[in-house]
Design a protein around this motif. Structure first.
Motif, short mmCIF file in Angstrom:
data_model
loop_
_atom_site.label_atom_id
_atom_site.label_comp_id
_atom_site.label_asym_id
_atom_site.label_seq_id
_atom_site.Cartn_x
_atom_site.Cartn_y
_atom_site.Cartn_z
N LEU A 167 3.82 -5.97 -14.20
CA LEU A 167 5.20 -5.82 -13.76
C LEU A 167 5.54 -4.36 -13.42
O LEU A 167 6.71 -3.98 -13.40
CB LEU A 167 6.16 -6.35 -14.83
CG LEU A 167 6.17 -7.87 -14.98
CD1 LEU A 167 7.01 -8.29 -16.17
CD2 LEU A 167 6.70 -8.54 -13.72
N THR A 168 4.52 -3.57 -13.15
CA THR A 168 4.72 -2.19 -12.73
C THR A 168 4.70 -2.12 -11.21
O THR A 168 3.83 -2.71 -10.57
CB THR A 168 3.62 -1.28 -13.30
OG1 THR A 168 3.70 -1.30 -14.73
CG2 THR A 168 3.79 0.15 -12.82
N ILE A 169 5.69 -1.45 -10.62
CA ILE A 169 5.76 -1.31 -9.17
C ILE A 169 5.83 0.16 -8.80
O ILE A 169 6.33 0.99 -9.56
CB ILE A 169 6.96 -2.07 -8.57
CG1 ILE A 169 8.27 -1.60 -9.21
CG2 ILE A 169 6.80 -3.56 -8.75
CD1 ILE A 169 9.51 -2.21 -8.58
N SER A 170 5.28 0.50 -7.64
CA SER A 170 5.20 1.90 -7.20
C SER A 170 5.61 2.02 -5.75
O SER A 170 5.47 1.09 -4.95
CB SER A 170 3.78 2.45 -7.38
OG SER A 170 3.40 2.44 -8.73
N SER A 171 6.10 3.19 -5.40
CA SER A 171 6.40 3.54 -4.02
C SER A 171 6.00 5.00 -3.82
O SER A 171 6.18 5.83 -4.72
CB SER A 171 7.89 3.35 -3.72
OG SER A 171 8.17 3.67 -2.38
N ALA A 172 5.45 5.30 -2.66
CA ALA A 172 4.97 6.66 -2.39
C ALA A 172 5.33 7.08 -0.97
O ALA A 172 5.39 6.25 -0.06
CB ALA A 172 3.45 6.75 -2.60
N MET A 229 -3.23 7.69 -8.12
CA MET A 229 -2.05 6.85 -7.97
C MET A 229 -2.28 5.47 -8.57
O MET A 229 -1.39 4.92 -9.24
CB MET A 229 -1.67 6.74 -6.49
CG MET A 229 -1.05 7.99 -5.91
SD MET A 229 -0.22 7.72 -4.31
CE MET A 229 -1.60 7.19 -3.29
N VAL A 230 -3.46 4.90 -8.34
CA VAL A 230 -3.78 3.59 -8.92
C VAL A 230 -3.78 3.67 -10.44
O VAL A 230 -3.22 2.82 -11.13
CB VAL A 230 -5.13 3.08 -8.40
CG1 VAL A 230 -5.58 1.86 -9.19
CG2 VAL A 230 -5.03 2.74 -6.91
N VAL A 256 3.65 5.61 2.17
CA VAL A 256 2.23 5.48 1.81
C VAL A 256 2.07 4.19 1.01
O VAL A 256 2.84 3.92 0.08
CB VAL A 256 1.75 6.68 0.98
CG1 VAL A 256 0.30 6.47 0.52
CG2 VAL A 256 1.87 7.97 1.76
N GLN A 257 1.08 3.39 1.37
CA GLN A 257 0.81 2.15 0.64
C GLN A 257 0.12 2.47 -0.68
O GLN A 257 -0.89 3.17 -0.71
CB GLN A 257 -0.08 1.22 1.48
CG GLN A 257 -0.41 -0.10 0.82
CD GLN A 257 0.80 -1.00 0.72
OE1 GLN A 257 1.53 -1.18 1.67
NE2 GLN A 257 1.01 -1.58 -0.45
N VAL A 258 0.67 1.94 -1.79
CA VAL A 258 0.06 2.11 -3.10
C VAL A 258 -0.46 0.75 -3.56
O VAL A 258 0.28 -0.22 -3.63
CB VAL A 258 1.06 2.65 -4.14
CG1 VAL A 258 0.39 2.80 -5.50
CG2 VAL A 258 1.64 3.98 -3.68
N HIS A 313 4.22 -6.03 16.40
CA HIS A 313 3.20 -6.80 15.69
C HIS A 313 3.75 -7.28 14.35
O HIS A 313 4.61 -6.65 13.75
CB HIS A 313 1.97 -5.93 15.39
CG HIS A 313 1.25 -5.43 16.58
ND1 HIS A 313 0.16 -6.06 17.11
CD2 HIS A 313 1.44 -4.33 17.35
CE1 HIS A 313 -0.28 -5.38 18.15
NE2 HIS A 313 0.49 -4.33 18.31
N PHE A 314 3.20 -8.39 13.88
CA PHE A 314 3.37 -8.75 12.47
C PHE A 314 2.15 -8.21 11.73
O PHE A 314 1.00 -8.53 12.06
CB PHE A 314 3.47 -10.26 12.30
CG PHE A 314 4.80 -10.81 12.70
CD1 PHE A 314 5.91 -10.71 11.86
CD2 PHE A 314 4.97 -11.42 13.94
CE1 PHE A 314 7.14 -11.21 12.24
CE2 PHE A 314 6.19 -11.93 14.33
CZ PHE A 314 7.29 -11.81 13.48
N ALA A 315 2.42 -7.36 10.75
CA ALA A 315 1.34 -6.71 10.01
C ALA A 315 1.67 -6.73 8.52
O ALA A 315 2.83 -6.89 8.13
CB ALA A 315 1.14 -5.27 10.50
N GLY A 316 0.65 -6.57 7.69
CA GLY A 316 0.88 -6.54 6.26
C GLY A 316 -0.42 -6.66 5.50
O GLY A 316 -1.43 -6.06 5.87
N TYR A 317 -0.40 -7.47 4.44
CA TYR A 317 -1.60 -7.61 3.60
C TYR A 317 -1.62 -8.99 2.96
O TYR A 317 -0.60 -9.69 2.89
CB TYR A 317 -1.61 -6.53 2.52
CG TYR A 317 -0.45 -6.61 1.54
CD1 TYR A 317 -0.46 -7.49 0.47
CD2 TYR A 317 0.67 -5.80 1.70
CE1 TYR A 317 0.59 -7.58 -0.42
CE2 TYR A 317 1.74 -5.87 0.82
CZ TYR A 317 1.69 -6.77 -0.23
OH TYR A 317 2.75 -6.86 -1.10
N LEU A 318 -2.79 -9.36 2.49
CA LEU A 318 -2.97 -10.55 1.66
C LEU A 318 -3.52 -10.07 0.32
O LEU A 318 -4.64 -9.55 0.25
CB LEU A 318 -3.92 -11.55 2.31
CG LEU A 318 -4.14 -12.86 1.55
CD1 LEU A 318 -2.83 -13.60 1.35
CD2 LEU A 318 -5.14 -13.75 2.27
#
Length: 726
Positions: A69-74, A144-145, A416-418, A438-443
Motif C-alpha cells: 500500500l505504498t505509492i510513489s511519485s517522482a 527509488m525502488v 518520472v515513472q516509479v 496514442h493510448f499508452a501505459g503499462y501492464l
C-alpha cells in the motif's frame, strides 16, 4: 445523434463524472442534499476514517511490514535547484493539508485518525555524481525502488517521505513516497501542482499565493459516514448484491507457476503503446457506437480475459475519482473508489451486442459509484483467502487526471515513472491518452504467477483482438482471432505426435480407435479454435483426412510448442464460485513425501453442501497422517479454496482402464463426518454452546473449539450465511 450526444460519447469515466456533476450543480438543490461542512476539532482528537481508509487500514494490519500500500511519485528537475525553497514548499504543503499530518491508531480494535498539529520532514539528499555518468540513472532507479518498498507504521508516522537525487549539477529527481491511506493518484497531481506554485513564490521571496482550504479530508470522511446510511445505503447495496449474485469468485487465468497460498504482492510492469492508427480507430468506433473509449477498452480487456481463462463471466475492477463536489478537487486524500464491471460473454454475442452489454453495465456502475468497495466486500462477505484479492483480481485503469505544464522559477519539471515492483492484483492494465493521440501505459502483473514473456505475449494477443473487434463489429466475439494466421497454421501443421501423450491415455485411445500410431493431436478451445500457448483447451485427435475427434482430455501448449496434459474434462469443476482443476490440485498434494497417490472428488454433505474430498494412498512404509497435521502442511501449498474439506485414507485408489481415478467407485464409499482438532477451549456460556452447536451442524464436524477458524474447518461464505440465519 446530435453534436452534444456525440461529444458525450468521447468522454472518459472521469470526464463523464465531472460533466454529470456540473449539470447537477445547475439544478435547484434537493431537500435531502448533504453539504460538506468543516467541523471544529481539537488537536489529537480521534476522528473517523473514510470507508476507503478503513479498508486500507485493515489490509495494512493483515499485511503488516509489507509495502503493497505504498505509492510513489517522482519528477525530474532540469535547471538550477534551490534546495531550501523546495524543502520549505514541501513542509508548507504538509501544514496546509491535514491528511499529510495524519496517523492511524486503534481503539478497542477499531481504527481512528489522529491529526498532528505540527509536522516537519526533511528532504533526504542523495548525490550520485561520484558514480560514472552511465551508471547514475540505473542507481537512482534502484534507490527509488528500495525507498518505495520500505513500509510505513500507520500508528507512529510520519506517513510521507521525500528524497532528492542529484545526477548532474542541474539535474535532479525528486521523489515523494506515501502510504496510500493518505492520498490517491489525483492527490499526487494536486500535491505536485501546489508544490511548484509554492516553490516559485518562495524562490522569489514571496508569500504563499495559495488560497486557504475551506475543507479538509477529515471533514469529507465524517460527511461520507453521515451520508451513506439508511435508504441510500440500502439502495446502493441492493444494486451491487444483485449485480454480483453468482459471480465467479476467481478469474482462473493460466499461470506459469501455481498460485501460492499467500500473496507476496511481488510484481513487475511491461509497457504498452497502442499504434496511432489503432488508437484513432478505437476513438472513432466508440463515438459511432455511442460508447466512451473506456467502455470499448473494457470490452476488449474482458474478451481477452475470458478467452485466456475459458470463463464467460468476467468481473473487472476499475478506479473512479470519487470527488463529486468541486470543493474536493483541491484536497489531498484517498477519495478514489473501486467499481466492479461484470461482463457476460455468453450466448455468442456479436462485437456490437457485447458493446451494448458493457455500456449498460458501465452506466449502472456509475449510477451507484459512491457505494464504497470496502463496504461491498464487508456486506457480501466472500470467503477470505490470502491467495487473491476478494471479488475481482484484474484491474483496468484509464487515467484522465488533470495535468498542466510544470515549468517555472528556472526549472523544467518532468514526470518520472516509479516501479516499486509490487502488484496488488493478478493483472492491472493502466492506460492514458498521450498528447500525440496514442493510448499508452503499462501492464502490471504478479510475478509469483506469471513470467514476463507470458504477459508480453498476452499484450500481443490483446492488440490483435482489439484490431479484430474494430475491423468488424458484426462478427461473433468467439470468432475474434487471438493467434495470427501464421501462428495458427504453424500449430495446425506441427500438431504434436500421438506418442507424446501420457502412456495410459495413449493405450485408452488405441483401444477405442486402433488407427490412432498416424494421428496428431491439437489443443482447441470450446469454439474449435487453436489455443495459444499456456491456455487450457480440450485435446483433439486429427487424422490424415483432417477429421477431428474429441478425447475428453485437457491440455495446453508450452511456450516451446510442446503439450502438457492437465487432466480430464470432468476434472474441471466449480465449487463455491471457484473453478477447480482436480487433476492439478492432486498433483500438488502428491508432492508431500507421505503421500503416494491422491484423487479428488466433489461430494455432497448430508446438509446438501458440496464438499471437496481427498482420497489418499500413503507412500510406501508411511502411515496415514492425522488430518489436522495434513491440513497444516497443505495450507503452505494450496490456497484456501483448494483445500479439501475431508480426507479419506485408502490402501489403494481404484483406477479406470485409462489410468484415471475411478470416481464412481470413490463416490460409492460412505461419506463420514469431517474430523476436527480437539477443542482447545470448551464453551462456557449458553451463547457459546449455541454457536458451537450451529457450527457443528453446518460444517458437519464432530468438535469445535472456541478458537477454531470457520474457514479452516471447511466453511465458506455460503455456509457463513447459514450460520447467521440460524
Amino acid at each position: 445523434m446530435n453534436d452534444f450526444s456525440k461529444a458525450v460519447t468521447t468522454l472518459s469515466p472521469e470526464q463523464l463524472e465531472l460533466l454529470l456533476r456540473k449539470l447537477d450543480q445547475l439544478q435547484p438543490p434537493a431537500a435531502t442534499t448533504f453539504a460538506i461542512q468543516p467541523k471544529a476539532r481539537n488537536a489529537n482528537d480521534e476522528l473517523p476514517l473514510s470507508f476507503t481508509q478503513e479498508g486500507m487500514w485493515f489490509s495494512d494490519q493483515l499485511g503488516a511490514g509489507t509495502s503493497s500500500l505504498t505509492i510513489s511519485s517522482a519528477v525530474r528537475l532540469f535547471g538550477s535547484l534551490h534546495y531550501e525553497a523546495l524543502e520549505k514548499s514541501l513542509n508548507a504543503l504538509i501544514s496546509r493539508h491535514e491528511s499529510l499530518r495524519t496517523t492511524f491508531v486503534s481503539t478497542e480494535g477499531r481504527p481512528a485518525q489522529r491529526i498532528t498539529e505540527h509536522l516537519t520532514i526533511p528532504i533526504q539528499l542523495h548525490d550520485v555524481r561520484q558514480k560514472p555518468e552511465e551508471q547514475r540513472e540505473a542507481l537512482v532507479q534502484q534507490l527509488m525502488v528500495s525507498g518505495a518498498q520500505q513500509p510505513f507504521d500507520l500508528a507512529r508516522g510520519p506517513l510521507i517521505r521525500a528524497d532528492l537525487y542529484q545526477l548532474q549539477t542541474q539535474e535532479h529527481i525528486f521523489t515523494l513516497t506515501l502510504h496510500h491511506i493518505l492520498a490517491d493518484g489525483w492527490s499526487f497531481h494536486v500535491l505536485v501542482r501546489e508544490l511548484v506554485t509554492l516553490y516559485i513564490a518562495y524562490q522569489q521571496g514571496l508569500p504563499s499565493p495559495l488560497p486557504p482550504l475551506s475543507l479538509q479530508y477529515a471533514d469529507y470522511a465524517g460527511w461520507q459516514r453521515d451520508r451513506l446510511q439508511g435508504e441510500l445505503f440500502a439502495a446502493h447495496l441492493t444494486y451491487w448484491q444483485q449485480q454480483l449474485a453468482g459471480a465467479p469468485a476467481l478469474l482462473t487465468l493460466p499461470t506459469d507457476r501455481p498460485r501460492p497460498a499467500q500473496q507476496s504482492h511481488r510484481g513487475a510492469k511491461v509497457s504498452i503503446l497502442l499504434p496511432a492508427e489503432t488508437s484513432q480507430a478505437l476513438k472513432q468506433s466508440a463515438q459511432r457506437e455511442g460508447l466512451t473509449p473506456f467502455m470499448l477498452l473494457l470490452t476488449s480487456w474482458a474478451v481477452l480475459l475470458g478467452r485466456l481463462s475459458g470463463q464467460e463471466d468476467v468481473v473487472i475492477g476499475s478506479p473512479i475519482a470519487g470527488r463529486p463536489y468541486s470543493e474536493l478537487e483541491a484536497l489531498i486524500g484517498v477519495f478514489v473508489n473501486t467499481l466492479l464491471f461484470r461482463v457476460d460473454l455468453s450466448g455468442e454475442p456479436t462485437v456490437r451486442q457485447l458493446f451494448e452489454r458493457v455500456r449498460q453495465v458501465t452506466l449502472g456502475a456509475y449510477e451507484h459509484q459512491e457505494f464504497p468497495f470496502e463496504k461491498l466486500v464487508e456486506q457480501i462477505a466472500p470467503a477470505r483467502d490470502g491467495s487473491h484479492q476478494a471479488l475481482f483480481q484484474t484491474m483496468l485503469i484509464l487515467q484522465n487526471i488533470p495535468s498542466q505544464p510544470l515549468n517555472g522559477a528556472g526549472l523544467i519539471w518532468q514526470p518520472v515513472q516509479v516501479d516499486n515492483q509490487t502488484a496488488k492484483y493478478d493483472l492491472e492494465m493502466s492506460l492514458t491518452e498521450t498528447e500525440a493521440g496514442h493510448f499508452a501505459g503499462y501492464l502490471e502483473y504478479n510475478t509469483d504467477l506469471f513470467a514476463a514473456r507470458t504477459v508480453q505475449h498476452w499484450l500481443t494477443l490483446w492488440q490483435r483482438l482489439l484490431n479484430g473487434m474494430l475491423a468488424d463489429l458484426a462478427q461473433p466475439v468467439s470468432h475474434l482471432p487471438l493467434l495470427s494466421p501464421e501462428e495458427e497454421q504453424a500449430l495446425l501443421e506441427q500438431g504434436q505426435p500421438f506418442s507424446s501423450l501420457p502412456e495410459a491415455l495413449q493405450q485408452a485411445l488405441l483401444d477405442q480407435q486402433p488407427e490412432a500410431e498416424n494421428m496428431r493431436f491439437l489443443v482447441l478451445d470450446s469454439h474449435g479454435q487453436c489455443c495459444p500457448p499456456g491456455v487450457v483447451g480440450e485435446l483433439y485427435l486429427e487424422n490424415s483426412a483432417h477429421r477431428r475427434r474429441r478425447t475428453g482430455a485437457l491440455a495446453r501448449y508450452r511456450a516451446d510448442g510442446q503439450p502438457v496434459y492437465v487432466g480430464q474434462v470432468e476434472e474441471q469443476v466449480a465449487l463455491h464460485g471457484f473453478s477447480l482443476n482436480l487433476y492439478e490440485i492432486a498433483r500438488v498434494i502428491e508432492t508431500l513425501p507421505t503421500i503416494a497417490h491422491c484423487a479428488l472428488c466433489l461430494r455432497t454433505s448430508e446438509a446438501g453442501s458440496p464438499l471437496l474430498v481427498a482420497y489418499l494412498q500413503a507412500a510406501k512404509s508411511q502411515q496415514p497422517v492425522p488430518t489436522t497435521h495434513l491440513r497444516t502442511a497443505l495450507k503452505d501449498l494450496l490456497p484456501n479454496y483448494q483445500l479439501p474439506a475431508q480426507v479419506v485414507w485408502l490402501d489403494h485408489i481404484p483406477q479406470t482402464r485409462e489410468g484415471h481415478p475411478d470416481r464412481d467407485a470413490l463416490l460409492a464409499l460412505p461419506l463420514e463426518t469431517i474430523p476436527s482438532t480437539a477443542p482447545t477451549e470448551r464453551p462456557s456460556t449458553m451463547i457459546e454452546e449455541t454457536l458451537v452447536a450451529i457450527w457443528q451442524e453446518v460444517l458437519q464436524v464432530e468438535q469445535v473449539g472456541l478458537t477454531e477458524n470457520f474457514f479452516e474447518l471447511g466453511g465458506h461464505s455460503l455456509l457463513a450465511t447459514q450460520v447467521v440465519a440460524r
